[in-house]
Design an enzyme around this catalytic site. Structure first.
Site, PDB file in Angstrom:
ATOM      1  N   HIS A  86      -4.219 -17.235  -4.624  1.00 24.25           N
ATOM      2  CA  HIS A  86      -5.178 -16.390  -3.909  1.00 24.25           C
ATOM      3  C   HIS A  86      -6.462 -17.125  -3.533  1.00 24.25           C
ATOM      4  CE1 HIS A  86      -6.539 -16.429  -8.026  1.00 24.25           C
ATOM      5  NE2 HIS A  86      -7.698 -15.931  -7.647  1.00 24.25           N
ATOM      6  N   ASP A  87      -6.691 -18.292  -4.120  1.00 26.49           N
ATOM      7  CA  ASP A  87      -7.906 -19.069  -3.826  1.00 26.49           C
ATOM      8  C   ASP A  87      -7.642 -20.252  -2.909  1.00 26.49           C
ATOM      9  OD1 ASP A  87      -9.757 -17.575  -5.241  1.00 26.49           O
ATOM     10  OD2 ASP A  87      -9.440 -18.667  -7.115  1.00 26.49           O
ATOM     11  N   ASP A 115      -9.468 -16.835 -16.091  1.00 27.25           N
ATOM     12  CA  ASP A 115     -10.225 -17.339 -14.946  1.00 27.25           C
ATOM     13  C   ASP A 115     -11.275 -18.361 -15.403  1.00 27.25           C
ATOM     14  OD1 ASP A 115     -10.815 -16.905 -12.015  1.00 27.25           O
ATOM     15  OD2 ASP A 115     -12.775 -16.356 -12.829  1.00 27.25           O
ATOM     16  N   ASP A 175       0.843  -1.193   0.000  1.00 26.92           N
ATOM     17  CA  ASP A 175       0.000   0.000   0.000  1.00 26.92           C
ATOM     18  C   ASP A 175       0.880   1.245   0.000  1.00 26.92           C
ATOM     19  OD1 ASP A 175      -1.830   2.034   0.501  1.00 26.92           O
ATOM     20  OD2 ASP A 175      -2.015   1.536   2.629  1.00 26.92           O
ATOM     21  N   ASP A 229      -1.799  -1.307  -3.824  1.00 26.76           N
ATOM     22  CA  ASP A 229      -2.094  -0.576  -5.061  1.00 26.76           C
ATOM     23  C   ASP A 229      -0.951  -0.723  -6.065  1.00 26.76           C
ATOM     24  OD1 ASP A 229      -0.120   1.251  -4.051  1.00 26.76           O
ATOM     25  OD2 ASP A 229      -1.698   2.252  -2.905  1.00 26.76           O
ATOM     26  N   ASP A 252      -4.023   3.919   2.723  1.00 26.57           N
ATOM     27  CA  ASP A 252      -5.462   3.669   2.876  1.00 26.57           C
ATOM     28  C   ASP A 252      -5.761   2.230   3.271  1.00 26.57           C
ATOM     29  OD1 ASP A 252      -4.968   2.290   0.531  1.00 26.57           O
ATOM     30  OD2 ASP A 252      -6.467   3.349  -0.669  1.00 26.57           O
ATOM     31  N   ASP A 262      -4.833 -10.913 -15.205  1.00 28.78           N
ATOM     32  CA  ASP A 262      -5.970 -11.810 -15.044  1.00 28.78           C
ATOM     33  C   ASP A 262      -7.064 -11.398 -16.025  1.00 28.78           C
ATOM     34  OD1 ASP A 262      -7.435 -13.896 -13.681  1.00 28.78           O
ATOM     35  OD2 ASP A 262      -6.314 -13.353 -11.893  1.00 28.78           O
ATOM     36  N   ASN A 287      -0.253   4.556  -0.260  1.00 24.68           N
ATOM     37  CA  ASN A 287      -0.865   5.811   0.182  1.00 24.68           C
ATOM     38  C   ASN A 287      -1.529   5.747   1.560  1.00 24.68           C
ATOM     39  OD1 ASN A 287      -3.113   4.303  -0.420  1.00 24.68           O
ATOM     40  ND2 ASN A 287      -3.800   5.582  -2.117  1.00 24.68           N
ATOM     41  N   GLU A 305      -7.113 -21.216 -15.895  1.00 26.89           N
ATOM     42  CA  GLU A 305      -7.577 -21.913 -14.701  1.00 26.89           C
ATOM     43  C   GLU A 305      -8.721 -22.834 -15.143  1.00 26.89           C
ATOM     44  OE1 GLU A 305      -9.368 -20.732 -10.335  1.00 26.89           O
ATOM     45  OE2 GLU A 305     -10.274 -19.867 -12.125  1.00 26.89           O
TER      46      GLU A 305
END
Length: 544
Positions: free
Chosen positions: A323-324, A201, A25, A33, A29, A102, A27, A254
């Site tokens: 990520h899954d 995907d 990150d 990013d 928040d 992706d 910034n 995938e």
């Protein structure tokens, strides 16, 4: 437009997956990013990777963390701007790092302009999706959703639309030529910006042969009507011929519920479809039909599955987490006494197999599952939907909590641990997802300074692979061994390597009955018979 080339840059590449929301990150928040990714490009270059695969950064309302796309040609403001994305592509290129994006084309967000126009009654855009009337007061068919529940949602007009995932993700109608034109235009838009390809995907379910009722199935009712259809193969061949082949692309798909033979059809070079396929069988080694219901993990079964795919596919896409999926040390290793040993073993195994190795962010640190205390700390829409499905099965909260926390996708989505500070070097603000407390010792800063760390082992293995003809392009052959010890060879014209992986927490005696061997720096003796210690990985070089 880039010129076509027969050179396959990706065959010897090592690819690093970035989940942008959790990477860095810039910034404060609390959300990772694109400028944060740019700031870490020197780290990735030093690691030795050749390409990055970005999970979606397109405009999205974020119900499925970017896999619900509302505008394919714009960047989610949470991640930055189009200028930031162009800067990422340019700076990566200067460092010799390619960018793979992706591509989610089974469905869009329900907030996409196409779907909003469809809901408003525009006849053109109604045909972009599957709208159907109910049948006698019932849904159009009995299909189930990947996220639990039914695959149809009623509109304000009284009809229904199809969504194989969340109701916020309506499925595209690939029978419509206009959908093909729209999506191929999107592909060309990004390829012309200089990206090197796509990770597609759930690519093997995009084409529905029919909307008839499906045979009732515990895992997913209706899949026989959309899984690996002939129409899907035809679409992918058209993508390849009319778009991808015009660029120096790498296209990995995938593929869900895929078998080795079906995957070979998708990725065989002569068929001119995909370059490689992500499969799931090894990830489901401890599942009872669906991932939420677990059974005991047996390394012997894991080894058999990997061996089968190594034997069948020409170029497997090898990975142990993403990520899954939950973190690989939790899944296949040991998070206690042998955390470091098992993380290094899994690294060695991944880089020693034949094919294209993928690393997921934080895997190179030995990051573990999230240390969530309850369901309220989760942000994953799939977990929320499964919780509702488990409620309908009358499971009490404590049981649902145990099932979900063990398997939720958020386990792999906790922010990358750059240092031991409160925000783990990820953010100066409140992170979007809880940071694991073990950031105190699992982090880039401390591991960079430890010569024997997991991070530095990854660097050594990447360098070793890049300098090894056998690991880059050699043949694969499994050698008979104890069922929970994985031994195989990688052999090229001038080099033969023996790979030893003890996937257990006990010493295992190994009798080598082939050529006289000389151990590389990864070994510590020259005997032909020896013990492999718990979670020990060895590379043994042999004269040819």
């Amino acid at each position: 437009m880039a010129a076509s080339s027969t050179k396959k840059w990706w065959k010897n590449a090592i690819i690093y997956q970035i989940y942008p929301r959790s990477f860095c990150d810039s910034n404060g928040d609390g959300i990772g990013d694109i400028p944060g990714i740019i700031s870490k490009l020197p780290y990735l270059k030093d690691l030795g990777i050749d390409a990055i695969w970005l999970s979606p950064v397109y405009s999205s309302p974020g119900y499925d963390n970017g896999y619900d796309i509302s505008d394919y040609k714009n960047i989610n403001p949470e991640f930055g701007t189009m200028e930031d994305m162009e800067r990422l592509i340019s700076r990566s290129k200067r460092l010799g790092i390619k960018v793979v994006m992706d591509l989610v084309i089974n469905h869009t967000s329900d907030e996409h302009e196409w779907f909003q126009k469809a809901l408003a009654g525009d006849p053109k855009y109604r045909e972009y999706y599957y709208f159907r009337d109910g049948k006698g007061g019932r849904l159009p068919n009995n299909w189930g959703s990947f996220f639990g529940g039914r695959a149809w949602t009623k509109t304000d007009n009284g009809d229904y639309y199809l969504h194989l995932f969340s109701k916020k993700q309506p499925d595209l109608n690939w029978h419509n030529p206009d959908v093909y034109k729209e999506i191929t235009d999107i592909m060309q838009f990004w390829l012309d910006k200089g990206i090197a390809g796509f990770r597609c995907d759930v690519i093997n379910i995009i084409y529905k042969e029919s909307l008839a009722d499906g045979k009732r199935h515990f895992a997913l009712t209706g899949k026989e009507h959309y899984l690996n259809t002939d129409g899907c193969h035809d679409l992918i061949r058209r993508f390849n011929e009319e778009v991808w082949s015009k660029y120096k692309t790498f296209i990995v798909g995938e593929a869900v519920f895929i078998t080795p033979d079906k995957a070979k059809l998708l990725s065989d070079e002569d068929r001119k479809e995909l370059d490689a396929v992500f499969f799931f069988e090894h990830m489901d080694v401890d599942s009872r039909g669906i991932k939420w219901f677990k059974k005991k993990y047996h390394p012997s079964k894991f080894i058999k599955i990997l061996d089968k795919w190594q034997e069948t596919l020409d170029v497997p896409a090898n990975y142990l987490e993403n990520h899954d999926q939950i973190r690989s040390v939790n899944h296949f290793g040991n998070t206690g006494k042998y955390w470091e040993k098992s993380a290094k073993l899994l690294c060695g195994l991944n880089f020693s197999l034949r094919g294209v190795p993928f690393i997921y962010e934080g895997e190179e640190l030995g990051m573990t599952n999230g240390d969530f205390s309850g369901l309220r700390e989760l942000r994953d829409i799939e977990s929320f939907n499964i919780n509702q499905s488990l409620k309908r099965l009358l499971l009490v909260h404590s049981v649902r909590r145990r099932i979900i926390l063990r398997t939720t996708r958020d386990n792999a989505r906790t922010p990358v641990q750059w240092d031991s500070s409160e925000g783990a070097g990820f953010t100066t603000g409140q992170p979007w997802l809880k940071i694991n407390a073990n950031k105190s010792y699992i982090n880039v800063e401390s591991e960079s300074q430890d010569e024997n760390s997991i991070l530095n082992f990854y660097k050594k293995m990447i360098e070793f692979r890049k300098n090894s003809q056998a690991l880059q392009e050699g043949s694969y052959r499994r050698i008979a061994s104890p069922s929970d010890v994985y031994i195989f060879t990688r052999e090229s014209t001038d080099e033969r390597l023996y790979i030893y992986c003890n996937l257990t927490s006990i010493n295992r005696a190994v009798e080598f009955y082939g050529d006289k061997v000389i151990f590389s720096n990864y070994g510590d003796n020259e005997r032909e018979d020896f013990y492999l210690k718990p979670y020990e990985y060895r590379i043994v070089a042999s004269n040819i």
